[in-house]
Design a protein around this motif. Structure first.
Motif, PDB file in Angstrom:
ATOM      1  N   GLY A   1      32.230  -8.946  48.420  1.00  0.00           N
ATOM      2  CA  GLY A   1      31.616 -10.032  49.152  1.00  0.00           C
ATOM      3  C   GLY A   1      30.111  -9.904  49.212  1.00  0.00           C
ATOM      4  O   GLY A   1      29.566  -8.837  49.426  1.00  0.00           O
ATOM      5  N   SER A   2      29.415 -11.002  49.012  1.00  0.00           N
ATOM      6  CA  SER A   2      27.956 -11.025  49.034  1.00  0.00           C
ATOM      7  C   SER A   2      27.478 -11.786  50.244  1.00  0.00           C
ATOM      8  O   SER A   2      28.066 -12.779  50.639  1.00  0.00           O
ATOM      9  CB  SER A   2      27.428 -11.695  47.764  1.00  0.00           C
ATOM     10  OG  SER A   2      26.065 -11.953  47.884  1.00  0.00           O
TER      11      SER A   2
ATOM     12  N   ILE B   1      21.966  -5.034  56.119  1.00  0.00           N
ATOM     13  CA  ILE B   1      22.562  -5.376  54.827  1.00  0.00           C
ATOM     14  C   ILE B   1      23.952  -4.752  54.695  1.00  0.00           C
ATOM     15  O   ILE B   1      24.899  -5.409  54.249  1.00  0.00           O
ATOM     16  CB  ILE B   1      21.636  -4.916  53.681  1.00  0.00           C
ATOM     17  CG1 ILE B   1      20.392  -5.804  53.632  1.00  0.00           C
ATOM     18  CG2 ILE B   1      22.355  -4.912  52.334  1.00  0.00           C
ATOM     19  CD1 ILE B   1      19.226  -5.198  52.896  1.00  0.00           C
ATOM     20  N   ASN B   2      24.062  -3.503  55.090  1.00  0.00           N
ATOM     21  CA  ASN B   2      25.343  -2.810  54.933  1.00  0.00           C
ATOM     22  C   ASN B   2      26.373  -3.217  55.974  1.00  0.00           C
ATOM     23  O   ASN B   2      27.581  -3.167  55.708  1.00  0.00           O
ATOM     24  CB  ASN B   2      25.125  -1.294  54.978  1.00  0.00           C
ATOM     25  CG  ASN B   2      24.496  -0.764  53.704  1.00  0.00           C
ATOM     26  OD1 ASN B   2      24.699  -1.327  52.625  1.00  0.00           O
ATOM     27  ND2 ASN B   2      23.728   0.309  53.807  1.00  0.00           N
TER      28      ASN B   2
ATOM     29  N   GLY C   1      26.497  -5.287  51.843  1.00  0.00           N
ATOM     30  CA  GLY C   1      25.821  -4.363  50.943  1.00  0.00           C
ATOM     31  C   GLY C   1      25.407  -5.065  49.671  1.00  0.00           C
ATOM     32  O   GLY C   1      24.889  -6.179  49.684  1.00  0.00           O
ATOM     33  N   ILE C   2      25.651  -4.429  48.543  1.00  0.00           N
ATOM     34  CA  ILE C   2      25.363  -5.017  47.229  1.00  0.00           C
ATOM     35  C   ILE C   2      26.698  -5.380  46.598  1.00  0.00           C
ATOM     36  O   ILE C   2      27.340  -4.589  45.911  1.00  0.00           O
ATOM     37  CB  ILE C   2      24.587  -4.037  46.325  1.00  0.00           C
ATOM     38  CG1 ILE C   2      23.352  -3.506  47.055  1.00  0.00           C
ATOM     39  CG2 ILE C   2      24.205  -4.727  45.015  1.00  0.00           C
ATOM     40  CD1 ILE C   2      22.374  -4.564  47.517  1.00  0.00           C
ATOM     41  N   ASN C   3      27.149  -6.593  46.923  1.00  0.00           N
ATOM     42  CA  ASN C   3      28.460  -7.059  46.455  1.00  0.00           C
ATOM     43  C   ASN C   3      29.560  -6.033  46.747  1.00  0.00           C
ATOM     44  O   ASN C   3      30.375  -5.695  45.895  1.00  0.00           O
ATOM     45  CB  ASN C   3      28.417  -7.408  44.968  1.00  0.00           C
ATOM     46  CG  ASN C   3      27.542  -8.634  44.704  1.00  0.00           C
ATOM     47  OD1 ASN C   3      27.307  -9.432  45.604  1.00  0.00           O
ATOM     48  ND2 ASN C   3      27.056  -8.763  43.495  1.00  0.00           N
ATOM     49  N   GLY C   4      29.553  -5.540  47.980  1.00  0.00           N
ATOM     50  CA  GLY C   4      30.580  -4.607  48.439  1.00  0.00           C
ATOM     51  C   GLY C   4      30.145  -3.158  48.428  1.00  0.00           C
ATOM     52  O   GLY C   4      30.672  -2.339  49.176  1.00  0.00           O
TER      53      GLY C   4
ATOM     54  N   ARG D   1      22.058  -7.963  44.354  1.00  0.00           N
ATOM     55  CA  ARG D   1      23.308  -8.742  44.441  1.00  0.00           C
ATOM     56  C   ARG D   1      23.382  -9.756  43.302  1.00  0.00           C
ATOM     57  O   ARG D   1      24.421  -9.936  42.675  1.00  0.00           O
ATOM     58  CB  ARG D   1      23.404  -9.451  45.797  1.00  0.00           C
ATOM     59  CG  ARG D   1      23.851  -8.571  46.949  1.00  0.00           C
ATOM     60  CD  ARG D   1      24.318  -9.385  48.136  1.00  0.00           C
ATOM     61  NE  ARG D   1      23.265 -10.193  48.703  1.00  0.00           N
ATOM     62  CZ  ARG D   1      22.428  -9.782  49.667  1.00  0.00           C
ATOM     63  NH1 ARG D   1      22.531  -8.540  50.125  1.00  0.00           N
ATOM     64  NH2 ARG D   1      21.518 -10.570  50.146  1.00  0.00           N
ATOM     65  N   ASP D   2      22.263 -10.432  43.064  1.00  0.00           N
ATOM     66  CA  ASP D   2      22.247 -11.431  42.001  1.00  0.00           C
ATOM     67  C   ASP D   2      22.508 -10.799  40.636  1.00  0.00           C
ATOM     68  O   ASP D   2      23.291 -11.316  39.831  1.00  0.00           O
ATOM     69  CB  ASP D   2      20.902 -12.153  41.981  1.00  0.00           C
ATOM     70  CG  ASP D   2      20.724 -13.086  43.164  1.00  0.00           C
ATOM     71  OD1 ASP D   2      21.710 -13.361  43.869  1.00  0.00           O
ATOM     72  OD2 ASP D   2      19.590 -13.543  43.381  1.00  0.00           O
TER      73      ASP D   2
END
Length: 404
Positions: free
Chosen positions: A9-10, A67-68, A73-76, A328-329
């Protein structure tokens, strides 16, 4: 140097990472999955030396936590930061760069670092890109393809003052700058030409550090300006009252030094303009789209000691939010992030809205030619009778008319 990234998830709108539109708005999502491998970034910041800005690091760390906990986070995958302190010397910046390379960071986030230019050869050799809010050094300002700064360039800041003063009716602008080689260069290459493009009559007054402001104010006002553009940092605490005492009633730009507002009388502050790269928590009338960003920042920095610079904390928070959005992108298109893949993708990265701002960014098109600026837009505000900073209409300022 790699960091595995899945498609968890983002917290932001998915983007292509190579030029597709995306948003770094702070939309709450899910917590990162701590069983997944972390995505590691470096963070360098002035702390402990003659110039120490720990509040930027405090805001950065609060942003990592947000973010976390809230943005997935970074896409999970959890975002992990290697924090490294610098002291303005080239050696300390190079030391940080070497740490980031050795510990396999995929991106470097810069807080504030006056020695950062010395680290560029190390980072470039490792194909490790730098992202930051604002470039403080000439090398970082012009390291196209290696550094990416999201709040605009120093060149834009100088030009934006003139654009805003003209919008408010200024025609004859006195530019007041501390007498230093960089000031002379900025006036000759940026401010003077921008004033000419705007049809303004401008004259620069170079003043020594720690001036006698009653004397300086009389000298400047003898020229007869109807607006003042000042670059005197904390000296504004003495300069602004001196100009008012000498009878000047027009608009004065006072930079981003909003910390002086509580220390000045409301009558002195009338028509004094403060600039910021984004909407600040102390602003009145914050746009609805920006308010959730402010709320998240306020919540995650609530436990920090009172008395620190909120603006510096916000800079750190903003910087890591943009770094995380980039990752993430990019990870949305690849299961593996490397320093090289991130650096390549940064050159075409763009999106619709940054945190704390209403405008987007495009790293394929520098907002000032020859710089590493991916975005543009200063927000000007003036204190009301209650000293609450109210943004002016039509913000952020559009400087397209004065670009080279």
């Amino acid at each position: 140097m790699s960091a595995a990234c899945g498609s968890g998830g983002s917290g932001g709108t998915p983007g292509t990472g190579t030029g597709g539109a995306t948003s770094a708005a702070t939309t709450p999502g899910n917590a990162a999955d701590n069983t997944k491998s972390p995505v590691t970034i470096g963070f360098q910041n002035l702390e402990g030396g003659a110039i120490s800005l720990p509040e930027i690091r405090n805001g950065f760390d609060a942003g990592v936590k947000y973010i976390n906990e809230q943005l997935g986070g970074i896409n999970g995958h959890p975002l992990k930061s290697i924090n490294c302190k610098t002291d303005s010397t080239p050696e300390s910046s190079v030391n940080c760069a070497n740490q980031f390379v050795e510990q396999k960071a995929v991106l470097v986030a810069q807080g504030a670092d006056f020695g950062a230019d010395a680290a560029l050869p190390v980072l470039k050799s490792a194909k490790l890109a730098t992202i930051g809010a604002f470039p403080l050094t000439p090398g970082m300002d012009t390291a196209v393809g290696d550094a990416f700064f999201m709040q605009g360039s120093s060149e834009e800041g100088y030009a934006a003052n003139l654009v805003q003063l003209k919008k408010l009716g200024g025609t004859k602008v006195a530019v007041v700058m501390v007498d230093a080689p960089a000031s002379h260069q900025s006036y000759d290459k940026i401010i003077g030409p921008a004033a000419a493009k705007l049809g303004l009559t401008a004259k620069v007054f170079y003043v020594p550090a720690q001036s006698d402001w009653s004397v300086q104010a009389a000298t400047v006002l003898a020229w007869g300006p109807d607006a003042l553009s000042t670059y005197v940092a904390a000296d504004g605490l003495a300069a602004i009252p001196a100009f008012r005492s000498a009878g000047f009633t027009g608009y004065i730009t006072a930079g981003s030094n909003v910390e002086i507002v509580p220390q000045l009388d409301s009558s002195v502050l009338n028509k004094v303009l403060f600039s910021a790269p984004y909407y600040l928590p102390e602003f009145a009338n914050i746009p609805a789209a920006v308010q959730p960003d402010i709320d998240a920042f306020t919540k995650y920095t609530a436990g920090l000691p009172a008395g620190g610079s909120v603006t510096q904390r916000q800079t750190g928070f903003y910087t890591v939010l943009m770094a995380a959005q980039a990752l993430r992108d990019f990870s949305a298109k690849s299961d593996t992030l490397t320093a090289e893949s991130v650096r390549t993708a940064m050159s075409t990265w763009k999106g619709d809205r940054e945190p704390f701002r209403t405008n987007g960014w495009d790293c394929a098109k520098p907002t000032w030619p020859g710089t590493t600026a991916c975005a543009s837009g200063n927000v000007y505000a003036t204190p009301g009778a209650d000293k609450k900073l109210a943004p002016l209409p039509d913000q952020p300022v559009d400087i397209s008319s004065v670009k080279p």
